[in-house]
Design a protein around this motif. Sequence first.
Motif, PDB file in Angstrom:
ATOM      1  N   ALA A 187      39.867  41.525  52.082  1.00  0.00           N
ATOM      2  CA  ALA A 187      38.697  41.945  52.126  1.00  0.00           C
ATOM      3  C   ALA A 187      38.323  41.787  53.593  1.00  0.00           C
ATOM      4  CB  ALA A 187      37.903  40.763  51.471  1.00  0.00           C
ATOM      5  N   ARG A 188      38.805  40.941  54.406  1.00  0.00           N
ATOM      6  CA  ARG A 188      38.188  40.777  55.579  1.00  0.00           C
ATOM      7  C   ARG A 188      39.005  41.928  56.707  1.00  0.00           C
ATOM      8  NH1 ARG A 188      38.282  34.870  54.461  1.00  0.00           N
ATOM      9  NH2 ARG A 188      36.006  34.573  54.447  1.00  0.00           N
ATOM     10  N   ASP A 189      40.320  42.446  56.257  1.00  0.00           N
ATOM     11  CA  ASP A 189      40.601  43.368  56.781  1.00  0.00           C
ATOM     12  C   ASP A 189      39.875  44.642  56.651  1.00  0.00           C
ATOM     13  OD1 ASP A 189      42.901  44.863  58.196  1.00  0.00           O
ATOM     14  OD2 ASP A 189      43.206  45.870  56.133  1.00  0.00           O
ATOM     15  N   LYS A 190      39.202  44.751  55.265  1.00  0.00           N
ATOM     16  CA  LYS A 190      38.252  45.963  54.994  1.00  0.00           C
ATOM     17  C   LYS A 190      37.181  45.949  55.451  1.00  0.00           C
ATOM     18  CE  LYS A 190      39.997  49.236  53.384  1.00  0.00           C
ATOM     19  NZ  LYS A 190      40.592  50.684  53.928  1.00  0.00           N
ATOM     20  N   GLY A 191      36.755  44.498  55.763  1.00  0.00           N
ATOM     21  CA  GLY A 191      35.328  44.461  56.044  1.00  0.00           C
ATOM     22  C   GLY A 191      34.479  44.494  54.936  1.00  0.00           C
ATOM     23  N   VAL A 192      34.712  43.705  53.771  1.00  0.00           N
ATOM     24  CA  VAL A 192      33.969  43.759  52.542  1.00  0.00           C
ATOM     25  C   VAL A 192      33.848  42.273  52.292  1.00  0.00           C
ATOM     26  CG1 VAL A 192      34.642  45.970  51.861  1.00  0.00           C
ATOM     27  CG2 VAL A 192      35.849  44.107  50.898  1.00  0.00           C
ATOM     28  N   ARG A 193      33.006  41.936  51.330  1.00  0.00           N
ATOM     29  CA  ARG A 193      32.589  40.761  50.883  1.00  0.00           C
ATOM     30  C   ARG A 193      33.404  40.153  49.769  1.00  0.00           C
ATOM     31  NH1 ARG A 193      28.017  39.305  53.690  1.00  0.00           N
ATOM     32  NH2 ARG A 193      27.528  37.428  52.576  1.00  0.00           N
ATOM     33  N   LEU A 194      33.309  38.769  49.698  1.00  0.00           N
ATOM     34  CA  LEU A 194      34.271  38.108  48.777  1.00  0.00           C
ATOM     35  C   LEU A 194      33.228  37.115  47.726  1.00  0.00           C
ATOM     36  CD1 LEU A 194      36.567  36.757  51.313  1.00  0.00           C
ATOM     37  CD2 LEU A 194      37.231  37.773  49.279  1.00  0.00           C
ATOM     38  N   HIS A 195      33.558  37.489  46.535  1.00  0.00           N
ATOM     39  CA  HIS A 195      32.881  36.593  45.417  1.00  0.00           C
ATOM     40  C   HIS A 195      33.761  36.249  44.280  1.00  0.00           C
ATOM     41  CE1 HIS A 195      29.298  35.678  42.979  1.00  0.00           C
ATOM     42  NE2 HIS A 195      29.675  36.772  42.295  1.00  0.00           N
ATOM     43  N   THR A 196      33.499  34.903  43.810  1.00  0.00           N
ATOM     44  CA  THR A 196      34.143  34.278  42.470  1.00  0.00           C
ATOM     45  C   THR A 196      33.157  33.324  42.057  1.00  0.00           C
ATOM     46  OG1 THR A 196      36.262  33.573  41.849  1.00  0.00           O
ATOM     47  CG2 THR A 196      35.154  32.531  44.005  1.00  0.00           C
ATOM     48  N   HIS A 197      33.699  32.627  41.004  1.00  0.00           N
ATOM     49  CA  HIS A 197      32.912  31.566  40.380  1.00  0.00           C
ATOM     50  C   HIS A 197      33.663  30.350  40.835  1.00  0.00           C
ATOM     51  CE1 HIS A 197      32.866  34.790  37.023  1.00  0.00           C
ATOM     52  NE2 HIS A 197      31.808  34.422  36.830  1.00  0.00           N
ATOM     53  N   LEU A 198      32.687  29.199  40.883  1.00  0.00           N
ATOM     54  CA  LEU A 198      33.070  27.885  41.395  1.00  0.00           C
ATOM     55  C   LEU A 198      32.130  26.658  40.950  1.00  0.00           C
ATOM     56  CD1 LEU A 198      35.397  27.358  43.811  1.00  0.00           C
ATOM     57  CD2 LEU A 198      33.379  26.672  45.250  1.00  0.00           C
ATOM     58  N   ALA A 199      32.800  25.948  40.707  1.00  0.00           N
ATOM     59  CA  ALA A 199      32.125  24.738  40.212  1.00  0.00           C
ATOM     60  C   ALA A 199      31.256  24.670  39.049  1.00  0.00           C
ATOM     61  CB  ALA A 199      31.811  23.939  41.526  1.00  0.00           C
ATOM     62  N   GLU A 200      31.619  25.642  38.280  1.00  0.00           N
ATOM     63  CA  GLU A 200      30.476  25.792  37.270  1.00  0.00           C
ATOM     64  C   GLU A 200      30.020  24.729  36.279  1.00  0.00           C
ATOM     65  OE1 GLU A 200      29.583  29.481  33.961  1.00  0.00           O
ATOM     66  OE2 GLU A 200      31.294  29.648  35.323  1.00  0.00           O
ATOM     67  N   ASN A 201      30.943  23.745  35.814  1.00  0.00           N
ATOM     68  CA  ASN A 201      30.843  22.613  34.979  1.00  0.00           C
ATOM     69  C   ASN A 201      31.611  21.803  35.375  1.00  0.00           C
ATOM     70  OD1 ASN A 201      32.944  23.639  33.734  1.00  0.00           O
ATOM     71  ND2 ASN A 201      31.769  23.843  31.907  1.00  0.00           N
ATOM     72  N   ASP A 202      31.652  20.591  34.433  1.00  0.00           N
ATOM     73  CA  ASP A 202      32.499  19.551  34.693  1.00  0.00           C
ATOM     74  C   ASP A 202      33.905  20.010  34.449  1.00  0.00           C
ATOM     75  OD1 ASP A 202      30.460  17.614  35.526  1.00  0.00           O
ATOM     76  OD2 ASP A 202      30.084  16.934  33.620  1.00  0.00           O
ATOM     77  N   GLU A 203      34.187  20.884  33.447  1.00  0.00           N
ATOM     78  CA  GLU A 203      35.490  21.121  33.100  1.00  0.00           C
ATOM     79  C   GLU A 203      36.004  21.888  34.258  1.00  0.00           C
ATOM     80  OE1 GLU A 203      36.219  22.746  28.256  1.00  0.00           O
ATOM     81  OE2 GLU A 203      34.318  23.422  29.473  1.00  0.00           O
ATOM     82  N   ASP A 204      35.397  22.755  34.996  1.00  0.00           N
ATOM     83  CA  ASP A 204      35.832  23.426  35.954  1.00  0.00           C
ATOM     84  C   ASP A 204      36.390  22.421  37.165  1.00  0.00           C
ATOM     85  OD1 ASP A 204      36.249  25.495  37.990  1.00  0.00           O
ATOM     86  OD2 ASP A 204      34.138  26.376  37.719  1.00  0.00           O
ATOM     87  N   VAL A 205      35.466  21.590  37.519  1.00  0.00           N
ATOM     88  CA  VAL A 205      36.020  20.463  38.396  1.00  0.00           C
ATOM     89  C   VAL A 205      37.221  19.825  37.955  1.00  0.00           C
ATOM     90  CG1 VAL A 205      35.116  18.758  39.917  1.00  0.00           C
ATOM     91  CG2 VAL A 205      33.537  20.224  39.303  1.00  0.00           C
ATOM     92  N   ALA A 206      37.222  19.351  36.683  1.00  0.00           N
ATOM     93  CA  ALA A 206      38.490  18.601  36.443  1.00  0.00           C
ATOM     94  C   ALA A 206      39.655  19.513  36.518  1.00  0.00           C
ATOM     95  CB  ALA A 206      38.207  18.327  34.897  1.00  0.00           C
TER      96      ALA A 206
END
Length: 447
Positions: free
Chosen positions: A220-239
Motif C-alpha cells: 500500500a505504501r509503495d502504491k500510495g494508497v490507504r490501509l484499512h482493517t478491523h481492530l479491537a472490535e470486542n473482548d473476544e477479539d482482544v483475547a
Amino acid sequence: MEHTLIRGADLILTMDGERSEHRDADLRLRDGTVAEIGPRLAPDGARIVAARGCLVTPGLVNTHHHLFQTLTRAVPAAQDAALFGWLTALYPIWARMGPDHIRVSALTGLAELALSGCTTTADHLYLFPNGARLDDTVAAAAEIGLRFHPTRGAMSIGRSRGGLPPDALVEDEAAILDDCLRVIDAFHDPRPGSMCRVGVAPCSPFSVSRELMRDAALLARDKGVRLHTHLAENDEDVAFSLERFGCRPGQYAEDLGWTGDDVWHAHCVRLDAAEIDLFARSRTGVAHCPCSNCRLGSGIAPVAAMRAAGVAVGLGVDGSASSDAGNLVAEARWAMLLQRVAAGPGALSARAALDLATLGGARVLGRDDCGALAPGMRADVAIWDLTGAEAAGLWDPAAILLAGPARVKHTFIDGRQVVRDGRIETLDLPAVLREQRRLARDLMEDA
C-alpha cells in the motif's frame, strides 16, 4: 455553463475551519465545486433549488461498510450472536454468492446511503466467492454516482489453520497481493475531486497471517494508497490477539506497520488508554460503528476519549448483516447518544456528532476536498426538509440529530443531483430491489 443555486436555506451548516453557519442563505454549485455561499446571491442563469424550510449540510461521509451484506439482513441463526458466532453463522451463506450478488447488494446499499444524505463511502469487501471481484462494487458506485473508497479485503487463514473463516472462503496470499496491485492500477485515482480511491484491507487479525498484514502495508505504501482493517472490535477479539500474538491489538498493529496517517481501523471498541495515545501520536484513524457495536453486544467505543486525545474519528454504518441498516444519520444519532450514556450528557453534542459524519469522516479517509462547504470544496451537499412532523417545534435547525428527518430531501455529489425529493435520480431503484429480493430469496431457499 449551467450551474445550481440552492436558495433560501433556513441554515447552511458548513463544517468549515471556523464551523461557520449561515441563516437564510444561498449556496452556489459550479463545475463540481462550491462556488459561493451567502445571502441573496444573484441567479446568474442558475438552476434554482428552493431550500426554504431546509437545513443544508455537507454530504455525509461513511468510513466503513460491507455492501455485500445487504442480502443477509436479520438472518435468524445470527440475530442473537456475538461477533465470532455471528460470522460463523453467515460465512456459509456468503460462500454461495457470486458477481450478481455483489453488484446488486452494492447498488442497494449505495442507494440506501444516498437516501440518508451520504455522498462518500468506503466499502470493505473481503471475500470473493464464485468469481466475484472488487470490480463489481466499483461499477455499482459509478452507476449510482457516489464518491467511492473501495478496499480490497482478504482472508487467508481458514479454519484448518486456526482461523475463523471456512477454508472455502480464503485465498492464497500471493494471489491476494497480485489482485491488490491489479485493482489499484485499474481504479485508483489520487487526484483532487477523485470519485474512486482504492485501499488495501486484509480482513482482521483472526483471518489473515502476520506476513500478509506486513506485506499489505508495504504494498500500500509503495502504491500510495490507504490501509484499512478491523481492530479491537470486542473482548473476544482482544483475547484472540493476546493468546495468538502475545500482545494487545494496538501493539500488533504498530509492530506490523499498521499505524500512521494513511491507516484507519474499524470499530476499536476495546482500545485502552495506551492504544488511544498511540493512535493520537501516529495520527491513525478510527471508523466508529455504533449501531453494529450495539447489535453484536460489542460495547461502547471510547469515542469521547479518542476525540479528546486528538484521534481522527469518523462514522461507519458497517455491514447490513450486523447493523441491519445503512443510514448514516442513524449512526450519528446513536454515536451521540451512546457517548452520553458512557460519559455524561456533555460528552458529544449534536453538532459534534454531525461533525463526525462529515468532516471527521473525510479526515479519516484522507480527503481534504470534501466533508465541508466552502469555496473550492467539492459540491457534495445534503438538503434536509425540516417541515415534517419529526422536526416540528425544532428550535435549532443544526440539532437535526436530536429532532429531524432520517432521510434526505436532495443530495448533490460533485454537483450532480443524485437524490431529488427523496428519490434516487440515477438508478431504477425499484428494478434493483426486485432483483435484490430474488437473490435473497434464492439464498434463503438454499440455506
